[in-house]
Design a protein around this motif. Structure first.
Motif, PDB file in Angstrom:
ATOM      1  N   CYS A  45      -1.398   0.642   4.671  1.00  0.00           N
ATOM      2  CA  CYS A  45      -1.767   1.552   5.749  1.00  0.00           C
ATOM      3  C   CYS A  45      -0.806   2.747   5.700  1.00  0.00           C
ATOM      4  CB  CYS A  45      -1.710   0.849   7.103  1.00  0.00           C
ATOM      5  SG  CYS A  45      -0.040   0.336   7.613  1.00  0.00           S
ATOM      6  N   GLU A  46      -1.143   3.816   6.380  1.00  0.00           N
ATOM      7  CA  GLU A  46      -0.302   5.014   6.345  1.00  0.00           C
ATOM      8  C   GLU A  46       1.114   4.775   6.868  1.00  0.00           C
ATOM      9  OE1 GLU A  46      -0.750   8.090   4.912  1.00  0.00           O
ATOM     10  OE2 GLU A  46      -2.460   7.076   4.007  1.00  0.00           O
ATOM     11  N   PRO A  47       1.304   4.062   8.016  1.00  0.00           N
ATOM     12  CA  PRO A  47       2.685   3.835   8.465  1.00  0.00           C
ATOM     13  C   PRO A  47       3.525   3.053   7.454  1.00  0.00           C
ATOM     14  CG  PRO A  47       1.161   3.470  10.281  1.00  0.00           C
ATOM     15  CD  PRO A  47       0.330   3.632   9.035  1.00  0.00           C
ATOM     16  N   CYS A  48       2.965   1.992   6.867  1.00  0.00           N
ATOM     17  CA  CYS A  48       3.720   1.213   5.872  1.00  0.00           C
ATOM     18  C   CYS A  48       3.989   2.039   4.628  1.00  0.00           C
ATOM     19  CB  CYS A  48       2.975  -0.070   5.510  1.00  0.00           C
ATOM     20  SG  CYS A  48       3.080  -1.343   6.784  1.00  0.00           S
ATOM     21  N   TRP A  49       3.009   2.826   4.214  1.00  0.00           N
ATOM     22  CA  TRP A  49       3.197   3.674   3.039  1.00  0.00           C
ATOM     23  C   TRP A  49       4.354   4.637   3.277  1.00  0.00           C
ATOM     24  CZ3 TRP A  49       3.257   8.672   1.353  1.00  0.00           C
ATOM     25  CH2 TRP A  49       3.099   8.876  -0.020  1.00  0.00           C
ATOM     26  N   ALA A  50       4.385   5.249   4.471  1.00  0.00           N
ATOM     27  CA  ALA A  50       5.429   6.219   4.788  1.00  0.00           C
ATOM     28  C   ALA A  50       6.807   5.561   4.922  1.00  0.00           C
ATOM     29  CB  ALA A  50       5.079   6.958   6.077  1.00  0.00           C
ATOM     30  N   MET A  51       6.850   4.394   5.555  1.00  0.00           N
ATOM     31  CA  MET A  51       8.139   3.749   5.816  1.00  0.00           C
ATOM     32  C   MET A  51       8.687   2.971   4.633  1.00  0.00           C
ATOM     33  SD  MET A  51       7.833   2.422   9.759  1.00  0.00           S
ATOM     34  CE  MET A  51       6.460   1.326   9.435  1.00  0.00           C
ATOM     35  N   ARG A  52       7.814   2.421   3.796  1.00  0.00           N
ATOM     36  CA  ARG A  52       8.290   1.476   2.780  1.00  0.00           C
ATOM     37  C   ARG A  52       8.252   2.011   1.359  1.00  0.00           C
ATOM     38  NH1 ARG A  52       6.821  -4.465   3.859  1.00  0.00           N
ATOM     39  NH2 ARG A  52       8.509  -4.604   2.356  1.00  0.00           N
ATOM     40  N   SER A  53       7.643   3.183   1.149  1.00  0.00           N
ATOM     41  CA  SER A  53       7.505   3.675  -0.222  1.00  0.00           C
ATOM     42  C   SER A  53       8.835   4.061  -0.855  1.00  0.00           C
ATOM     43  CB  SER A  53       6.525   4.843  -0.285  1.00  0.00           C
ATOM     44  OG  SER A  53       6.983   5.927   0.493  1.00  0.00           O
ATOM     45  N   GLY A  54       9.895   4.151  -0.074  1.00  0.00           N
ATOM     46  CA  GLY A  54      11.203   4.465  -0.632  1.00  0.00           C
ATOM     47  C   GLY A  54      12.033   3.239  -0.967  1.00  0.00           C
ATOM     48  N   GLU A  55      11.515   2.039  -0.667  1.00  0.00           N
ATOM     49  CA  GLU A  55      12.257   0.819  -0.973  1.00  0.00           C
ATOM     50  C   GLU A  55      12.365   0.616  -2.484  1.00  0.00           C
ATOM     51  OE1 GLU A  55      10.582  -2.505   1.117  1.00  0.00           O
ATOM     52  OE2 GLU A  55      10.711  -1.469   3.060  1.00  0.00           O
ATOM     53  N   ALA A  56      13.432  -0.045  -2.897  1.00  0.00           N
ATOM     54  CA  ALA A  56      13.712  -0.194  -4.334  1.00  0.00           C
ATOM     55  C   ALA A  56      12.581  -0.885  -5.088  1.00  0.00           C
ATOM     56  CB  ALA A  56      15.017  -0.956  -4.530  1.00  0.00           C
ATOM     57  N   ASP A  57      11.933  -1.870  -4.466  1.00  0.00           N
ATOM     58  CA  ASP A  57      10.910  -2.627  -5.182  1.00  0.00           C
ATOM     59  C   ASP A  57       9.489  -2.106  -4.940  1.00  0.00           C
ATOM     60  OD1 ASP A  57      10.983  -3.416  -2.540  1.00  0.00           O
ATOM     61  OD2 ASP A  57      10.521  -5.517  -2.963  1.00  0.00           O
ATOM     62  N   LEU A  58       9.328  -1.086  -4.115  1.00  0.00           N
ATOM     63  CA  LEU A  58       8.001  -0.535  -3.822  1.00  0.00           C
ATOM     64  C   LEU A  58       7.949   0.943  -4.177  1.00  0.00           C
ATOM     65  CD1 LEU A  58       7.279  -2.133  -0.325  1.00  0.00           C
ATOM     66  CD2 LEU A  58       6.392  -2.866  -2.548  1.00  0.00           C
ATOM     67  N   ARG A  59       6.900   1.327  -4.874  1.00  0.00           N
ATOM     68  CA  ARG A  59       6.714   2.739  -5.230  1.00  0.00           C
ATOM     69  C   ARG A  59       5.280   3.144  -4.972  1.00  0.00           C
ATOM     70  NH1 ARG A  59       9.573   3.442 -11.086  1.00  0.00           N
ATOM     71  NH2 ARG A  59      11.560   2.514 -10.522  1.00  0.00           N
ATOM     72  N   PRO A  60       5.085   4.372  -4.480  1.00  0.00           N
ATOM     73  CA  PRO A  60       3.709   4.856  -4.367  1.00  0.00           C
ATOM     74  C   PRO A  60       3.089   4.943  -5.761  1.00  0.00           C
ATOM     75  CG  PRO A  60       5.240   6.317  -3.218  1.00  0.00           C
ATOM     76  CD  PRO A  60       6.065   5.340  -4.016  1.00  0.00           C
ATOM     77  N   THR A  61       1.840   4.537  -5.866  1.00  0.00           N
ATOM     78  CA  THR A  61       1.169   4.694  -7.162  1.00  0.00           C
ATOM     79  C   THR A  61       1.028   6.182  -7.433  1.00  0.00           C
ATOM     80  OG1 THR A  61      -0.988   4.533  -6.101  1.00  0.00           O
ATOM     81  CG2 THR A  61      -0.068   2.506  -7.014  1.00  0.00           C
ATOM     82  N   GLY A  62       0.915   6.537  -8.687  1.00  0.00           N
ATOM     83  CA  GLY A  62       0.850   7.942  -9.070  1.00  0.00           C
ATOM     84  C   GLY A  62      -0.336   8.658  -8.448  1.00  0.00           C
ATOM     85  N   THR A  63      -0.316   9.976  -8.532  1.00  0.00           N
ATOM     86  CA  THR A  63      -1.418  10.784  -8.009  1.00  0.00           C
ATOM     87  C   THR A  63      -2.031  11.676  -9.076  1.00  0.00           C
ATOM     88  OG1 THR A  63       0.129  12.510  -7.319  1.00  0.00           O
ATOM     89  CG2 THR A  63      -0.458  10.843  -5.677  1.00  0.00           C
ATOM     90  N   ARG A  64      -1.353  11.832 -10.198  1.00  0.00           N
ATOM     91  CA  ARG A  64      -1.798  12.776 -11.217  1.00  0.00           C
ATOM     92  C   ARG A  64      -2.955  12.204 -12.029  1.00  0.00           C
ATOM     93  NH1 ARG A  64       1.829  14.825 -16.346  1.00  0.00           N
ATOM     94  NH2 ARG A  64       2.321  12.595 -16.397  1.00  0.00           N
ATOM     95  N   VAL A  65      -3.988  13.024 -12.211  1.00  0.00           N
ATOM     96  CA  VAL A  65      -5.086  12.707 -13.122  1.00  0.00           C
ATOM     97  C   VAL A  65      -5.237  13.894 -14.060  1.00  0.00           C
ATOM     98  CG1 VAL A  65      -7.554  12.266 -13.378  1.00  0.00           C
ATOM     99  CG2 VAL A  65      -6.304  11.270 -11.448  1.00  0.00           C
ATOM    100  N   VAL A  66      -5.050  13.643 -15.348  1.00  0.00           N
ATOM    101  CA  VAL A  66      -5.160  14.706 -16.349  1.00  0.00           C
ATOM    102  C   VAL A  66      -6.011  14.198 -17.498  1.00  0.00           C
ATOM    103  CG1 VAL A  66      -3.929  16.287 -17.883  1.00  0.00           C
ATOM    104  CG2 VAL A  66      -2.835  15.532 -15.758  1.00  0.00           C
TER     105      VAL A  66
END
Length: 196
Positions: A45-66
């Motif tokens: 969800c957006e709140p978890c994505w915003a709060m937890r994406s900086g944790e060492a074991d969690l990363r936002p999946t990429g956004t680039r499509v080329v």
């Protein structure tokens, strides 16, 4: 040597999507986080994505499509990877200590041992591959269709493709449905393009 890989969690069905981190209901169009150590995609969800994406074991999946229209990959170099089908994705993994190659199968994503000399030769021919963001971006190599297709995509899109193929697989070779699933996937990619 090929070995089955535990397939990351797939996004929940429409109407029933819940955050894998807090259990909150979400829209079907939600973001994902990668659990790096487990190589598992988590619906967020957006709140978890915003709060937890900086944790060492969690990363936002990429956004680039080329889309890589001028990608250089000869039949001889492809043969060095010893991947049994004409479709695979490659990503740099700090957890694995190098580059990982996976290809779809009826059981989901299957990981194969990667010959680093072949990967280094591929990067030398296509310097854009040196820009892959580790863990969260991959290059998809599609040699099943004509014309062949190559693209850098977020890692969650790779597992989306694996899920599409797994759900349509027929018989020993996968049948026509696999080629159709791959064609549909590439047709849906945004049209951003780059020379390799």
């Amino acid at each position: 040597m090929a070995r089955p890989h535990t397939e990351p969690a797939q996004p929940a069905a429409a109407g029933g999507a819940r955050c894998d981190l807090c259990g909150a209901r979400m829209s079907e169009d939600h973001r994902h986080l990668l659990h790096v150590g487990e190589r598992r995609i988590l619906c967020s969800c957006e709140p978890c994505w915003a709060m937890r994406s900086g944790e060492a074991d969690l990363r936002p999946t990429g956004t680039r499509v080329v889309r890589l229209d001028d990608f250089a990959l000869s039949d001889e170099l492809w043969a060095q990877f010893q991947i049994p089908i004409g479709l695979a994705f490659f990503f740099v993994s700090e957890a694995a200590g190098g580059v990982v190659a996976q290809y779809p199968s009826p059981a989901g994503a299957t990981e194969c041992d990667l010959y680093l000399d072949a990967w280094n030769e591929l990067v030398a021919a296509n310097p854009v591959l040196a820009t892959l963001e580790s863990e969260v971006e991959a290059v998809i190599v599609n040699r099943l269709s004509d014309p062949r297709g190559y693209a850098i995509v977020p890692i969650d899109r790779c597992y989306e493709l694996v899920g599409m193929i797994k759900s349509t697989w027929e018989g020993i070779s996968g049948g026509d449905a696999v080629e159709n699933a791959v064609g549909t996937f590439f047709a849906r990619l945004p049209d951003s393009r780059s020379a390799a």
